[in-house]
Design a protein around this motif. Structure first.
Motif, short mmCIF file in Angstrom:
data_model
loop_
_atom_site.label_atom_id
_atom_site.label_comp_id
_atom_site.label_asym_id
_atom_site.label_seq_id
_atom_site.Cartn_x
_atom_site.Cartn_y
_atom_site.Cartn_z
N THR A 1 4.87 -5.44 3.33
CA THR A 1 4.15 -6.44 4.15
C THR A 1 2.96 -5.79 4.84
N TRP A 2 3.14 -4.59 5.36
CA TRP A 2 2.01 -3.90 6.02
C TRP A 2 0.84 -3.77 5.06
N THR A 3 1.15 -3.37 3.82
CA THR A 3 0.09 -3.17 2.83
C THR A 3 -0.57 -4.51 2.48
N LYS A 4 0.25 -5.55 2.34
CA LYS A 4 -0.31 -6.87 1.98
C LYS A 4 -1.21 -7.41 3.10
N VAL B 1 0.24 0.51 11.72
CA VAL B 1 0.97 0.49 10.44
C VAL B 1 -0.02 0.03 9.38
N GLY B 2 0.28 0.36 8.12
CA GLY B 2 -0.63 -0.02 7.04
C GLY B 2 -0.22 0.68 5.77
N PRO B 3 -1.14 0.72 4.80
CA PRO B 3 -0.80 1.31 3.50
C PRO B 3 -0.38 2.77 3.61
N LYS B 4 -0.82 3.46 4.69
CA LYS B 4 -0.48 4.88 4.85
C LYS B 4 0.77 5.06 5.71
#
Ligand code: DHB
Ligand code: MG
Length: 224
Positions: free
Chosen positions: A4-7, A206-209
């Motif tokens: 979800t963070w990445t999306k 938060v995120g892709p990393k």
């Protein structure tokens, strides 16, 4: 990594058109050249870009160029005739970054210094370099304390300092950690907590990393 963070990051990136063709090419070049895929996300890049604009930055300093991805977001925010100094210890990273600056048409705004950052900062201080409006620290975490001590000599009241990768999956609060990077970011925060000339906050991200965060510091007026 949390999907979800990445999306959500992708959603912001697409909605706000954070990456043009040139920046996408920069990421491809970094990958093709085998650079570690640890650059900031597009959303974070745009955050730095906006921060530089809010600040009206004409002089920006970056420690840790890598392939130049974050440098490009920063350089594109500079006011007319502004300059970005970016310091990179590794020759290979510097040469990839230099090519990427060409692709994005920002080479004439960037002074790329291929040197150990501590040495490069001492050199800038020794030659009486003018203060920077915005400083982004994103290099070897164990050396953050010395980078902070030195960059403070390159600031004026109102200068802003952002330091990446401070939270490190929450390891920031692990007093027992033997990891030199964790010890580095802990010491970085401790120095700021004791410094009367600065005001700081920490923001978790938060995120892709994954889960991390940064600190945002403003140098106050000396008489504050
Ligand atoms: C690492 C370094 C970074 O600057 C980053 O944003 C993420 C990871 C690292 O050294 O692992
Ligand atoms: Mg980083």
């Amino acid at each position: 990594m949390n999907k979800t963070w990445t999306k959500v990051d992708d959603f912001f990136c697409d909605s706000f058109a954070l990456q043009d063709k040139a920046l996408k090419q920069v990421l491809l070049n970094c990958e093709k050249e085998g650079l570690p895929q640890i650059q900031i996300s597009a959303c974070q890049g745009q955050f730095l870009h906006l921060l530089a604009k809010v600040q009206g930055a004409g002089r920006i300093l970056e420690i840790g160029t890598l392939g130049g991805y974050s440098s490009i977001f920063l350089a594109r925010a500079l006011k007319e005739n502004g300059v970005l100094y970016t310091i990179e210890a590794l020759e290979k990273h510097s040469s990839v970054a230099a090519k990427n600056f060409e692709i994005c048409g920002v080479s004439d705004k960037i002074k790329l210094i291929n040197n150990d950052a501590t040495q490069a900062l001492y050199d800038l201080i020794d030659k009486g370099c003018e203060p920077f409006d915005l400083i982004f620290i994103d290099a070897d975490k164990d050396n953050y304390p010395i980078y902070l001590e030195l960059v403070l000599k390159l600031t004026r009241p109102g200068s802003v300092i952002v330091a990446d990768n401070i939270v490190r999956d929450g390891e920031l609060i692990n007093k027992e950690s033997q990891d030199p990077c964790v010890q580095g970011v802990r010491k970085y925060c401790q120095i700021l907590s004791e410094n009367k000339q600065t005001e700081t906050t920490g923001i978790q991200t938060v995120g892709p990393k994954g889960y991390d965060g940064f600190t945002l510091t403003i140098v106050s007026r000396a008489d504050n």
